[in-house]
Each structure stands twice: as structure tokens, then as C-alpha cells.
Design an enzyme around this catalytic site. Sequence first.
Site, PDB file in Angstrom:
ATOM      1  N   SER A   1       0.834  -1.192   0.000  1.00 39.91           N
ATOM      2  CA  SER A   1       0.000   0.000   0.000  1.00 39.91           C
ATOM      3  C   SER A   1       0.879   1.257   0.000  1.00 39.91           C
ATOM      4  O   SER A   1       1.712   1.425  -0.874  1.00 39.91           O
ATOM      5  CB  SER A   1      -0.958  -0.041   1.191  1.00 39.91           C
ATOM      6  N   ASP A  54      -5.696  -3.668  -2.530  1.00 42.68           N
ATOM      7  CA  ASP A  54      -4.694  -3.341  -1.518  1.00 42.68           C
ATOM      8  C   ASP A  54      -3.958  -4.569  -0.982  1.00 42.68           C
ATOM      9  O   ASP A  54      -4.561  -5.544  -0.534  1.00 42.68           O
ATOM     10  CB  ASP A  54      -5.405  -2.634  -0.356  1.00 42.68           C
TER      11      ASP A  54
END
Length: 347
Positions: free
Chosen positions: A47, A162
Site C-alpha cells: 500500500s 490493496d
Amino acid sequence: MVNGTKNGAPRIGLALGSGAAKGFAHIGVLRALQEMGVRPDVIAGTSMGAFVGAAYSAGHLDRLEEWARLLDNWKVLSLLDINWTLSGGVIGGIKPFRTFFEEVEYKKIEELPLPFTAIATDLHSGQEIWLQQGDLQEAVSASCSIPGLLSAKDLSGRWLVDGAVSNPVPVDVCRAMGATTVIAVDVTEDAAPLMDREHGEVRSVISTVSPDADELLLEAESEEIEQRESGGGEPESSFTEGLSRLVEQGREQLNHFRGSREGKASPPGMFDTMRRAMEILERRHKRTRMMGAPPDVLIRPKLGEIGGNEYARAGEAIELGEQEVLRLRTWIEDTVRQDCEQTVIGS
């Protein structure tokens, strides 16, 4: 300089974890490590950790820091590419990365001078995906695609979201890349203020960080999770009204705790609920991963007062990341040096 050589062991790996706006602390961590002479040989990021890690691997950390420090509420708004169809997410999630990476000379991950891996998650199979080849911008964008908020990315026939869903702090990825010493940076577990509803005051949960503190660390994480699940909340300052309604839609605002004094707290909005639920799941998953693959050094900047969506506070996060490295300087240097000595003896 205390880093390992590139032509043999030891090799220093840097695992940069997820954390949205808190992830700007990674910049401060990298800056402080550089000043100490500790330079990683491989980097794995999840991320926001992937965003910062890619910039560092490409030699653009200075530009990223300059860009981050200039962020304010209105500039953040200008970077939001709204997905009006709401297909896959409220935000397209392309514009911020395109804005930064268009000036990076390395377009492919395999072209980077420093080995780098971005972690993403296959939305359908749940498989952890290591992105080590292909378009750099797309890989970072996929790793940062928060489910429900940012649209999933179609890469090589897979819909990716993610990386925090599958591997919040990719310590094991650094090991697989050849690292003998792994320095992990976790920006989501710190001395975060928790609301004591019974006494109406904020207190802190302090996580012990020391070379042999793995068990104490896990206990502290468990305690914080339980307290959050039992009603503890993290007070956050309100963002601009437009961004709050658009991105978070019901984020806890200042009057949330005013309502609690009257015995009735304002309910969290949809995106606030999604974000907090994902944080809980991340922490539980991260605890398990850390037990199976603990880092040699764990850096946890004290970012409790910075909300996950407060990108305009990037400067504060950077400073806090640097401060934590300086606090742990002796431990970091001793750990890296010890690995060097063991390698020499073993050879």
C-alpha cells in the site's frame, strides 16, 4: 556505513507496511536510515509502503518528500479522480500516482536500480501477489487500492486490490528477496490514543519495542484490538467538509464525542466503518504473519494522533518517522553490524 554488500551476504531488506496517510512516516524513516549509513539492498512495500518504497528505489525520495510536504486539503481534493459510476470504488485511484510517476525515468519495476516488490491481493482468489515486473505506476496503484474506496486494478487478467488485505508488513517477502537482516516499518500500531469512555479521557497503549520483545509486542497488539472492539475509538480531527463527505462519508467529527457526553454518540459513516473494520482485520492478520516471520528490527513511529486519511499532515508523519529511527538508532546499528560479523565468521 554499516550496510551489507550487494555481491554477497548480509543483505539488508526493508519491509514498508500499509497505513494510508500514516505511511508518509516511511519517508522520515528512510531519511534517518540514510543519514545513519544504513542503506537497504532490497525493498518490499504494501500500500503506501509500496508508494514510498518505489520512490526510494527509483532515487526520487527527495521529490516525494517535497511533494508530500506541499499537500494540503485542497491539493488532496484536486488529486481525487472521482469514479462517478461507483464501479469498484468511489475513487479511480490513478491520478495521484500518474502525477508523481510521470517524472520517474524508470517505467518498469525490473528497471529500478534497487530490487523492489509491491504487494497486492487478488480480489477473487485472495492470493497474495508479488509485483516484481511490469509497469511501476500500475503496480503501486494496485497495491494501494483500498477495497471499496479505490477501484480495483486489472493487471494480467487479475483484479487486484490493496496488499494490506493479504500481507500488511511484507517481512517474508524481503527474506525471499535474499535479505539476511530485515528492518520492518509498521505505521498502524503505535502509542495510539484510545478513548476511555468510562472516564471520558484519552489514554495510550504503549507497545514495547526491543530486540527480544516479540511476545510483548503481540500482547500489546492483542490488547489494543480488544479495546477497540469493545468500544474504544480513535479521536480524529475533522477534515474539510467536502472531502469528509466525499471520501469518508460520515467520518467521526468533532461533535461525535460531544454527543457521547450526552450518552449518545454519532454513528460512524459507511467509509469510516469500512476503514476501521479493515484495520481490525489487518491487525489480526499482521499479528499472525509477524509470529511466523518476525523482523530483526521493528520500527513503529508514534502516529496515533494522525488519522489514516489526513494526507495534509504528511509533514508531521515524516518527522515522527525520523524521530523513531533516531530513538532506536543503537538497536538498528547493533543489529546490522552483528549480522555482518556473523556472516564474516560463517564464511
